[in-house]
Design a protein around this motif. Structure first.
Motif, PDB file in Angstrom:
ATOM      1  N   ARG A  56       0.833  -1.201   0.000  1.00  0.00           N
ATOM      2  CA  ARG A  56       0.000   0.000   0.000  1.00  0.00           C
ATOM      3  C   ARG A  56       0.869   1.253   0.000  1.00  0.00           C
ATOM      4  N   TYR A  57       1.931   1.240   0.818  1.00  0.00           N
ATOM      5  CA  TYR A  57       2.830   2.384   0.873  1.00  0.00           C
ATOM      6  C   TYR A  57       3.564   2.568  -0.457  1.00  0.00           C
ATOM      7  N   SER A  58       3.923   1.451  -1.111  1.00  0.00           N
ATOM      8  CA  SER A  58       4.716   1.517  -2.333  1.00  0.00           C
ATOM      9  C   SER A  58       3.960   2.112  -3.509  1.00  0.00           C
ATOM     10  N   ARG A  59       2.660   2.263  -3.398  1.00  0.00           N
ATOM     11  CA  ARG A  59       1.874   2.829  -4.485  1.00  0.00           C
ATOM     12  C   ARG A  59       2.145   4.319  -4.660  1.00  0.00           C
ATOM     13  N   GLN A  60       2.890   4.927  -3.735  1.00  0.00           N
ATOM     14  CA  GLN A  60       3.104   6.376  -3.770  1.00  0.00           C
ATOM     15  C   GLN A  60       4.565   6.744  -4.029  1.00  0.00           C
ATOM     16  N   LEU A  61       5.362   5.845  -4.590  1.00  0.00           N
ATOM     17  CA  LEU A  61       6.801   6.061  -4.676  1.00  0.00           C
ATOM     18  C   LEU A  61       7.293   6.400  -6.081  1.00  0.00           C
ATOM     19  N   TYR A  62       6.411   6.664  -7.009  1.00  0.00           N
ATOM     20  CA  TYR A  62       6.830   6.935  -8.385  1.00  0.00           C
ATOM     21  C   TYR A  62       7.752   8.146  -8.463  1.00  0.00           C
ATOM     22  N   GLU A  63       7.527   9.125  -7.579  1.00  0.00           N
ATOM     23  CA  GLU A  63       8.349  10.342  -7.593  1.00  0.00           C
ATOM     24  C   GLU A  63       9.793  10.069  -7.170  1.00  0.00           C
ATOM     25  N   TRP A  64      10.059   8.910  -6.596  1.00  0.00           N
ATOM     26  CA  TRP A  64      11.428   8.555  -6.230  1.00  0.00           C
ATOM     27  C   TRP A  64      12.249   8.092  -7.438  1.00  0.00           C
ATOM     28  N   SER A  65      11.620   7.922  -8.575  1.00  0.00           N
ATOM     29  CA  SER A  65      12.340   7.506  -9.775  1.00  0.00           C
ATOM     30  C   SER A  65      12.509   8.691 -10.713  1.00  0.00           C
ATOM     31  N   GLY A  66      13.479   8.561 -11.622  1.00  0.00           N
ATOM     32  CA  GLY A  66      13.724   9.617 -12.587  1.00  0.00           C
ATOM     33  C   GLY A  66      14.091   9.047 -13.944  1.00  0.00           C
ATOM     34  N   VAL A  67      13.934   9.852 -14.974  1.00  0.00           N
ATOM     35  CA  VAL A  67      14.227   9.421 -16.344  1.00  0.00           C
ATOM     36  C   VAL A  67      15.735   9.266 -16.519  1.00  0.00           C
ATOM     37  N   THR A  68      16.152   8.252 -17.266  1.00  0.00           N
ATOM     38  CA  THR A  68      17.567   7.991 -17.491  1.00  0.00           C
ATOM     39  C   THR A  68      17.769   7.460 -18.904  1.00  0.00           C
ATOM     40  N   GLU A  69      19.019   7.292 -19.293  1.00  0.00           N
ATOM     41  CA  GLU A  69      19.331   6.733 -20.603  1.00  0.00           C
ATOM     42  C   GLU A  69      19.751   5.268 -20.527  1.00  0.00           C
ATOM     43  N   ARG A  70      20.287   4.833 -19.357  1.00  0.00           N
ATOM     44  CA  ARG A  70      20.682   3.446 -19.154  1.00  0.00           C
ATOM     45  C   ARG A  70      20.296   3.009 -17.746  1.00  0.00           C
ATOM     46  N   ILE A  88       8.578   1.040  -7.944  1.00  0.00           N
ATOM     47  CA  ILE A  88       8.935   2.463  -7.900  1.00  0.00           C
ATOM     48  C   ILE A  88       8.954   3.067  -9.297  1.00  0.00           C
ATOM     49  N   CYS A  89       9.497   2.348 -10.251  1.00  0.00           N
ATOM     50  CA  CYS A  89       9.735   2.923 -11.577  1.00  0.00           C
ATOM     51  C   CYS A  89       8.548   2.787 -12.526  1.00  0.00           C
ATOM     52  N   ILE A  90       7.522   2.036 -12.152  1.00  0.00           N
ATOM     53  CA  ILE A  90       6.282   1.962 -12.924  1.00  0.00           C
ATOM     54  C   ILE A  90       5.169   2.540 -12.065  1.00  0.00           C
ATOM     55  N   LYS A 111      -3.072   4.527 -17.068  1.00  0.00           N
ATOM     56  CA  LYS A 111      -2.463   4.738 -18.379  1.00  0.00           C
ATOM     57  C   LYS A 111      -0.947   4.623 -18.296  1.00  0.00           C
ATOM     58  N   LEU A 112      -0.351   5.328 -17.299  1.00  0.00           N
ATOM     59  CA  LEU A 112       1.097   5.244 -17.124  1.00  0.00           C
ATOM     60  C   LEU A 112       1.532   3.832 -16.747  1.00  0.00           C
ATOM     61  N   LYS A 113       0.723   3.164 -15.940  1.00  0.00           N
ATOM     62  CA  LYS A 113       1.063   1.803 -15.542  1.00  0.00           C
ATOM     63  C   LYS A 113       1.086   0.876 -16.750  1.00  0.00           C
ATOM     64  N   MET A 114       0.090   0.996 -17.626  1.00  0.00           N
ATOM     65  CA  MET A 114       0.027   0.156 -18.815  1.00  0.00           C
ATOM     66  C   MET A 114       1.213   0.436 -19.740  1.00  0.00           C
ATOM     67  N   MET A 115       1.566   1.711 -19.887  1.00  0.00           N
ATOM     68  CA  MET A 115       2.717   2.059 -20.726  1.00  0.00           C
ATOM     69  C   MET A 115       4.013   1.488 -20.141  1.00  0.00           C
ATOM     70  N   GLY A 116       4.104   1.535 -18.815  1.00  0.00           N
ATOM     71  CA  GLY A 116       5.291   0.971 -18.169  1.00  0.00           C
ATOM     72  C   GLY A 116       5.395  -0.523 -18.373  1.00  0.00           C
ATOM     73  N   LEU A 117       4.287  -1.229 -18.233  1.00  0.00           N
ATOM     74  CA  LEU A 117       4.299  -2.675 -18.423  1.00  0.00           C
ATOM     75  C   LEU A 117       4.654  -3.049 -19.856  1.00  0.00           C
TER      76      LEU A 117
END
Length: 474
Positions: A22-36, A124-126, A132-138
């Motif tokens: 339940r807590y992990s559903r709010q952690l998307y902001e802990w990730s960031g865009v990268t190249e690798r 965290i990263c999805i 919509k974002l979840k489906m794109m991540g998957l």
């Protein structure tokens, strides 16, 4: 969609993102865009969370913990040698202080170290709440795996049965080959932590009892002469340590045999693998309803099978790819043991104990004893200790077959435990024989160290030889 997070974020508060859904559903902001992606974490959400977190802590915080602990011991002993700290402590007391300082510093570092390595962790990263974002991540997991430098597989009994896990390994293998796949059984993390704490406890107990024995010599107590008190304490320590060691080895034997049987099952299953028959997905087990909101969720299996057709041409082609390629990787686990470097790191309390003893000899200008310690320490820390453990694992691996009754299982595990005791006595007997025959001067100790390291290196090489697979493993 290519995002990573720092490893310390995923391990925050003893891996809370991995423990608290339940807590992990709010952690998307802990990730960031990268190249690798430096490392993609592939794991099953249905195995032991504690074992998984301990494995990740060992991999990411273990080396810093040992280095910080050893540095703290070295600084403490140097300050004491220069009498900037109390320098009247006798030999065993100094060893106890060294082990205590190292244990405290390494434990705090193990829990609090902030590894900055960029990793991909799905929770965290999805995005977990925006559908919509979840489906794109998957849908982009395959692309993320292609952009990943390595794949860390946290292997447990449930891993190979999870649809997502098999897909991640297959996609990474197709995109990057076997080079970057790093399979680590979660039981290894638990074993290393137990080994480190056991070594610390034994060294602390031995040094404290030794210190009391030396301090009480010639002192009158209610038990009589203080020497008698010391021997009583040694007897108490032995009565606790010996049964405790037997029970510990028995439990370790049980866990390791179960692990090797699980590897046998995985290898056999992969030979006839079918994604339809051999894997399950979480969404199907909850009837495609979100357990938190009650909303309808799409079926992962339908989505992933479409992806497999795009990536491999057909689902059958994916099945054949797994049968031919992935099974070869898992076959290597049938001969694997806990890495030598991990065992050496877990045996650091042995180094700290003898470092305290060596420093005491230097402070009292007993330079010959200090020189002997310089050869004695690596003999046990780098050679005998790791070889003993790897011999025990090799023994357990060869008797891993499940017995038909619980009583027979207990007897097999007890037999492994007793054999472990005999292996230790064999090393101790060889050491005693050497010292009795050649003495304990510096040249003899140097020769002993060289001989022991050579013998142990040969034994460790023999331990890595494959044994016959068990076809009826259960």
């Amino acid at each position: 969609m290519l995002r990573t997070t720092a490893a310390h974020r995923a391990l925050w508060r003893f891996g809370r993102p991995l423990r608290d859904g339940r807590y992990s559903r709010q952690l998307y902001e802990w990730s960031g865009v990268t190249e690798r992606v430096a490392q993609f974490w592939s794991h099953s959400w249905h195995g032991s969370v504690v074992a998984k977190v301990l494995l990740l802590l060992v991999m990411y915080n273990g080396l810093p913990a040992v280095l910080v602990g050893s540095a703290a011991v070295a600084i403490t002993l140097l300050l004491q040698h220069a009498c900037l700290l109390p320098c009247s402590i006798e030999r065993n007391g100094q060893s106890a202080m060294a082990v205590g300082v190292g244990l405290l510093a390494s434990s705090l570092t193990f829990v609090l170290w902030r590894s900055g390595k960029q990793v991909f962790l799905d929770i965290i990263c999805i995005h977990q709440t925006d559908q919509k974002l979840k489906m794109m991540g998957l849908l982009n997991v395959g692309a993320v795996l292609k952009k990943s430098d390595s794949l860390l597989v946290c292997l447990d009994d449930t891993y190979i049965t999870r649809l997502w896990c098999v897909l991640e390994m297959g996609a990474f293998l197709k995109s990057n080959g076997q080079e970057g796949i790093n399979i680590k059984p979660t039981i290894w993390g638990v074993s290393i932590v137990i080994l480190f704490l056991s070594a610390s406890g034994i060294m602390l107990g031995a040094s404290v009892v030794g210190a009391i024995l030396r301090q009480s010599a010639g002192v009158t107590t209610i038990l009589g002469d203080g020497q008698r008190l010391g021997f009583l304490l040694w007897a108490i320590l032995g009565s606790i340590a010996v049964p405790g060691s037997v029970i510990t080895l028995l439990l370790v034997s049980r866990s390791l045999r179960a692990h090797f049987r699980a590897v046998d099952r995985i290898v056999k299953q992969l030979e006839t693998f079918s994604i339809k028959d051999d894997t399950v997905s979480h969404c199907c087990t909850v009837n495609h309803l979100d357990r938190h909101t009650g909303e309808k969720i799409p079926c992962d299996r339908v989505i992933l099978e479409k992806c497999l057709v795009l990536w491999f041409g057909s689902v059958q082609a994916f099945n054949e790819f797994i049968q031919n390629e992935l099974s070869e990787i898992f076959k290597k686990l049938t001969t694997s043991t806990v890495p030598y470097t991990w065992i050496v790191a877990a045996g650091s309390p042995l180094l700290w104990f003898y470092a305290g003893t060596a420093t005491y000899h230097l402070r009292t200008e007993n330079y010959k004893s200090a020189a002997r310690m310089a050869f004695y320490i690596p003999s046990w820390w780098l050679a005998i200790g790791p070889t003993y453990l790897q011999l025990f694992v090799c023994l357990v691996r060869r008797v891993r077959r499940l017995r038909p009754s619980a009583c027979q299982e207990v007897l097999v595990n007890l037999g492994c435990s007793i054999c472990g005791g005999f292996i230790y006595l064999a090393f101790a007997f060889f050491e005693g024989f050497w010292y009795t025959t050649f003495g304990t001067d510096v040249p003899s100790m140097a020769a002993f160290s060289l001989v022991v390291m050579t013998i142990c290196a040969l034994i460790r090489s023999a331990c890595c030889m494959p044994c016959m697979p068990i076809r009826r493993a259960t």
